[in-house]
Motif scaffolding. Sequence first.
Motif, PDB file in Angstrom:
ATOM      1  N   THR A  86       0.899  -1.309   0.045  1.00 39.44           N
ATOM      2  CA  THR A  86      -0.066  -0.060  -0.067  1.00 39.44           C
ATOM      3  C   THR A  86       0.808   1.312  -0.042  1.00 39.44           C
ATOM      4  OG1 THR A  86      -1.450  -1.155   1.198  1.00 39.44           O
ATOM      5  CG2 THR A  86      -1.856   1.160   1.452  1.00 39.44           C
ATOM      6  N   LEU A  87       0.347   2.358  -0.777  1.00 35.45           N
ATOM      7  CA  LEU A  87       1.231   3.571  -0.574  1.00 35.45           C
ATOM      8  C   LEU A  87       0.122   4.693  -0.490  1.00 35.45           C
ATOM      9  CD1 LEU A  87       1.379   5.302  -3.610  1.00 35.45           C
ATOM     10  CD2 LEU A  87       2.256   2.923  -4.086  1.00 35.45           C
ATOM     11  N   ILE A  88       0.675   5.695   0.048  1.00 33.09           N
ATOM     12  CA  ILE A  88      -0.178   6.874   0.254  1.00 33.09           C
ATOM     13  C   ILE A  88       0.607   8.331   0.437  1.00 33.09           C
ATOM     14  CG2 ILE A  88      -2.168   5.729   1.924  1.00 33.09           C
ATOM     15  CD1 ILE A  88      -0.582   7.255   4.256  1.00 33.09           C
ATOM     16  N   VAL A  89       0.151   9.078  -0.165  1.00 35.02           N
ATOM     17  CA  VAL A  89       0.745  10.592  -0.562  1.00 35.02           C
ATOM     18  C   VAL A  89      -0.256  11.624  -0.031  1.00 35.02           C
ATOM     19  CG1 VAL A  89       1.713  11.972  -2.315  1.00 35.02           C
ATOM     20  CG2 VAL A  89       1.731   9.511  -2.374  1.00 35.02           C
ATOM     21  N   GLU A  90       0.395  12.487   0.597  1.00 30.82           N
ATOM     22  CA  GLU A  90      -0.078  13.838   1.215  1.00 30.82           C
ATOM     23  C   GLU A  90       0.728  14.893   0.267  1.00 30.82           C
ATOM     24  OE1 GLU A  90      -2.771  14.963   2.870  1.00 30.82           O
ATOM     25  OE2 GLU A  90      -3.471  13.045   2.519  1.00 30.82           O
ATOM     26  N   LEU A 101       2.969  16.931   8.325  1.00 30.99           N
ATOM     27  CA  LEU A 101       3.956  15.834   8.605  1.00 30.99           C
ATOM     28  C   LEU A 101       3.244  14.860   9.891  1.00 30.99           C
ATOM     29  CD1 LEU A 101       6.408  13.977   8.644  1.00 30.99           C
ATOM     30  CD2 LEU A 101       7.516  15.393  10.218  1.00 30.99           C
ATOM     31  N   ALA A 102       2.512  15.599  10.757  1.00 28.71           N
ATOM     32  CA  ALA A 102       1.543  14.745  11.744  1.00 28.71           C
ATOM     33  C   ALA A 102       0.413  13.933  11.035  1.00 28.71           C
ATOM     34  CB  ALA A 102       1.284  15.628  12.821  1.00 28.71           C
ATOM     35  N   GLN A 103       0.032  14.902  10.138  1.00 28.66           N
ATOM     36  CA  GLN A 103      -1.446  14.113   9.380  1.00 28.66           C
ATOM     37  C   GLN A 103      -0.849  13.049   8.725  1.00 28.66           C
ATOM     38  OE1 GLN A 103      -2.625  16.521   6.204  1.00 28.66           O
ATOM     39  NE2 GLN A 103      -4.303  15.230   5.886  1.00 28.66           N
ATOM     40  N   LEU A 104       0.169  13.112   8.031  1.00 26.11           N
ATOM     41  CA  LEU A 104       0.841  11.992   7.364  1.00 26.11           C
ATOM     42  C   LEU A 104       1.197  10.721   8.308  1.00 26.11           C
ATOM     43  CD1 LEU A 104       1.543  10.377   4.601  1.00 26.11           C
ATOM     44  CD2 LEU A 104       3.765  11.411   5.121  1.00 26.11           C
ATOM     45  N   ILE A 105       1.752  10.920   9.611  1.00 27.15           N
ATOM     46  CA  ILE A 105       2.186  10.159  10.341  1.00 27.15           C
ATOM     47  C   ILE A 105       0.839   9.393  11.075  1.00 27.15           C
ATOM     48  CG2 ILE A 105       3.372   9.893  12.995  1.00 27.15           C
ATOM     49  CD1 ILE A 105       5.343  11.939  12.137  1.00 27.15           C
ATOM     50  N   GLY A 106      -0.076  10.111  11.277  1.00 33.23           N
ATOM     51  CA  GLY A 106      -1.200   9.797  11.639  1.00 33.23           C
ATOM     52  C   GLY A 106      -1.675   8.624  10.736  1.00 33.23           C
ATOM     53  N   TYR A 107      -1.751   8.973   9.399  1.00 35.70           N
ATOM     54  CA  TYR A 107      -2.253   8.042   8.373  1.00 35.70           C
ATOM     55  C   TYR A 107      -1.339   6.825   8.454  1.00 35.70           C
ATOM     56  CZ  TYR A 107      -5.170  11.594   6.214  1.00 35.70           C
ATOM     57  OH  TYR A 107      -6.176  12.506   6.076  1.00 35.70           O
ATOM     58  N   VAL A 108       0.069   6.700   8.540  1.00 30.70           N
ATOM     59  CA  VAL A 108       0.867   5.831   8.586  1.00 30.70           C
ATOM     60  C   VAL A 108       0.580   5.062   9.710  1.00 30.70           C
ATOM     61  CG1 VAL A 108       3.328   5.242   8.816  1.00 30.70           C
ATOM     62  CG2 VAL A 108       2.819   6.885   7.062  1.00 30.70           C
ATOM     63  N   MET A 109       0.108   5.449  10.821  1.00 31.99           N
ATOM     64  CA  MET A 109       0.077   4.737  12.017  1.00 31.99           C
ATOM     65  C   MET A 109      -1.253   3.819  11.880  1.00 31.99           C
ATOM     66  SD  MET A 109       2.483   5.283  14.176  1.00 31.99           S
ATOM     67  CE  MET A 109       2.058   4.580  15.741  1.00 31.99           C
ATOM     68  N   VAL A 110      -2.317   4.315  11.144  1.00 35.17           N
ATOM     69  CA  VAL A 110      -3.284   3.511  10.767  1.00 35.17           C
ATOM     70  C   VAL A 110      -3.078   2.442   9.729  1.00 35.17           C
ATOM     71  CG1 VAL A 110      -5.774   3.597  10.169  1.00 35.17           C
ATOM     72  CG2 VAL A 110      -5.065   5.394  11.929  1.00 35.17           C
ATOM     73  N   ASP A 139      14.155  10.721  12.981  1.00 28.91           N
ATOM     74  CA  ASP A 139      13.328   9.745  13.136  1.00 28.91           C
ATOM     75  C   ASP A 139      11.910   9.882  13.160  1.00 28.91           C
ATOM     76  OD1 ASP A 139      13.870  11.742  15.592  1.00 28.91           O
ATOM     77  OD2 ASP A 139      12.175  10.394  16.436  1.00 28.91           O
ATOM     78  N   LEU A 140      11.297  11.139  12.835  1.00 28.10           N
ATOM     79  CA  LEU A 140      10.126  11.366  12.554  1.00 28.10           C
ATOM     80  C   LEU A 140       9.650  10.881  11.128  1.00 28.10           C
ATOM     81  CD1 LEU A 140       9.979  14.910  14.144  1.00 28.10           C
ATOM     82  CD2 LEU A 140       8.555  12.857  14.900  1.00 28.10           C
ATOM     83  N   LEU A 141      10.821  10.894  10.319  1.00 29.93           N
ATOM     84  CA  LEU A 141      10.616  10.270   8.876  1.00 29.93           C
ATOM     85  C   LEU A 141      10.813   8.669   8.576  1.00 29.93           C
ATOM     86  CD1 LEU A 141      12.924  13.206   7.163  1.00 29.93           C
ATOM     87  CD2 LEU A 141      10.518  13.273   7.757  1.00 29.93           C
ATOM     88  N   LYS A 142      10.800   8.102   9.847  1.00 30.68           N
ATOM     89  CA  LYS A 142      10.737   6.748   9.835  1.00 30.68           C
ATOM     90  C   LYS A 142       9.938   6.002  10.387  1.00 30.68           C
ATOM     91  CE  LYS A 142      15.961   6.923   9.324  1.00 30.68           C
ATOM     92  NZ  LYS A 142      17.205   6.302   9.760  1.00 30.68           N
TER      93      LYS A 142
END
Length: 146
Positions: A86-90, A101-110, A139-142
């Motif tokens: 799966t891939l997602i892009v904001e 970045l926090a929005q994308l991190i939230g999506y990534v966590m789910v 670390d925020l990017l990994k």
Amino acid sequence: MAAREVELYNDIVNWLRRYLDDRFSSIARHIIVMDTHDIYLNDAINRMVRMINDKYIRFPHPEYVTWYIKADISGLIFTRDGKVATLIVEVKNKSLTLDHLAQLIGYVMVVKPEIAFLISSNGLSKQLNMLLINYKRLDLLKYKDR
């Protein structure tokens, strides 16, 4: 004047298709990328799976039915060995902030995608650049120990 965010999607979808083809063509059976900014990710996944038109292909994460999030661009890579990535892009049409970045991190966590991008036509904000570069918070990017 920066383009409206939605005006950036088509070019990014096309770039992403080329990028994924170049990177994964040796292992991919199907690669699908689409603008999904106006539909929920669970519905987008249903559409992408139907596009394959193969009754034996199933999305391997049953919890996807709960993914009521709207990623700007989404995609699936169906590999020859039966896996699905799966891939997602904001996409943003302004300088990227910690909020973005926090929005994308939230999506990534789910979603736990194999690939996630945060793309801007205007680079990083001063504050986000400082956080990542000066304070070395890469670390925020990994995620997934990658």
